[in-house]
Structures are given as structure tokens and as C-alpha cells.
Scaffold this motif. Structure first.
Motif, short mmCIF file in Angstrom:
data_model
loop_
_atom_site.label_atom_id
_atom_site.label_comp_id
_atom_site.label_asym_id
_atom_site.label_seq_id
_atom_site.Cartn_x
_atom_site.Cartn_y
_atom_site.Cartn_z
N TRP A 3 0.81 -1.21 0.00
CA TRP A 3 0.00 0.00 0.00
C TRP A 3 0.84 1.26 0.00
CZ3 TRP A 3 -4.83 -0.47 -1.24
CH2 TRP A 3 -5.45 -1.70 -1.03
N ASN A 4 1.97 1.24 0.65
CA ASN A 4 2.76 2.47 0.76
C ASN A 4 3.47 2.82 -0.55
OD1 ASN A 4 4.55 0.41 0.85
ND2 ASN A 4 5.63 1.09 2.66
N THR A 5 3.54 1.93 -1.51
CA THR A 5 4.19 2.23 -2.78
C THR A 5 3.19 2.48 -3.90
OG1 THR A 5 4.37 -0.10 -3.35
CG2 THR A 5 6.24 0.89 -2.19
N MET A 6 1.91 2.42 -3.60
CA MET A 6 0.89 2.64 -4.62
C MET A 6 0.73 4.13 -4.87
SD MET A 6 -2.15 -0.01 -3.62
CE MET A 6 -3.18 0.50 -4.96
N SER A 7 0.62 4.49 -6.13
CA SER A 7 0.32 5.88 -6.45
C SER A 7 -1.18 6.10 -6.29
CB SER A 7 0.75 6.20 -7.88
OG SER A 7 -0.07 5.52 -8.81
N GLN A 13 -7.78 2.96 -9.13
CA GLN A 13 -8.09 1.82 -9.99
C GLN A 13 -8.46 0.59 -9.16
OE1 GLN A 13 -4.60 1.45 -12.45
NE2 GLN A 13 -5.58 2.53 -14.16
N TYR A 14 -7.71 0.35 -8.11
CA TYR A 14 -7.99 -0.78 -7.23
C TYR A 14 -9.36 -0.62 -6.58
CZ TYR A 14 -7.87 -3.74 -3.11
OH TYR A 14 -8.19 -4.65 -2.14
#
Length: 67
Positions: A3-7, A13-14
Motif C-alpha cells: 500500500w505504501n508504494t501505490m500511487s 483503480q484498485y
């Protein structure tokens, strides 16, 4: 998925994918999926300790009966 690397775009989108899946899936199928993922309350609260105790007691009972 970390989660911490998701833009922000990936996160949206998720989230939209989960919402669309929820809206398109029949209620009965969602219930089945939820029930299949559900773990017992003893495992949820205490981990594998109750299972190990149950296995130990079962082994002792069968040893005494067979003895």
C-alpha cells in the motif's frame, strides 16, 4: 500489493475494481466468498493455541482408550 508504494492513480483503480466487482457479483456468491474466507473465532482471537490444545487432548484420549 504494498500500500505504501501505490500511487494515487493505482489506488483509485484498485478501489473502482473492488466496487465494480461488488456491484456485478450476486449477493449469494458474495456470501459464499465471505464464508469461505472466514476463520473461526478461536483462531482469530488466540491463534493456533486452541488447535494445538485440541490435538494434544485428542491424542491423550486415544492413547488412554487404546492403552
Amino acid at each position: 500489493m504494498r500500500w505504501n508504494t501505490m500511487s494515487f492513480k493505482d489506488w483509485i483503480q484498485y478501489l473502482l475494481g473492488r466496487i465494480i466487482w461488488y456491484m456485478e457479483t450476486p449477493k449469494e456468491q458474495r456470501k459464499e466468498v465471505k464464508q469461505s474466507q472466514k476463520e473461526s473465532w478461536s483462531v482469530r482471537w488466540f491463534g493456533l493455541i486452541p488447535l494445538s490444545i485440541k490435538m494434544y487432548v485428542h491424542k491423550q484420549r486415544s492413547r488412554i482408550r487404546g492403552g
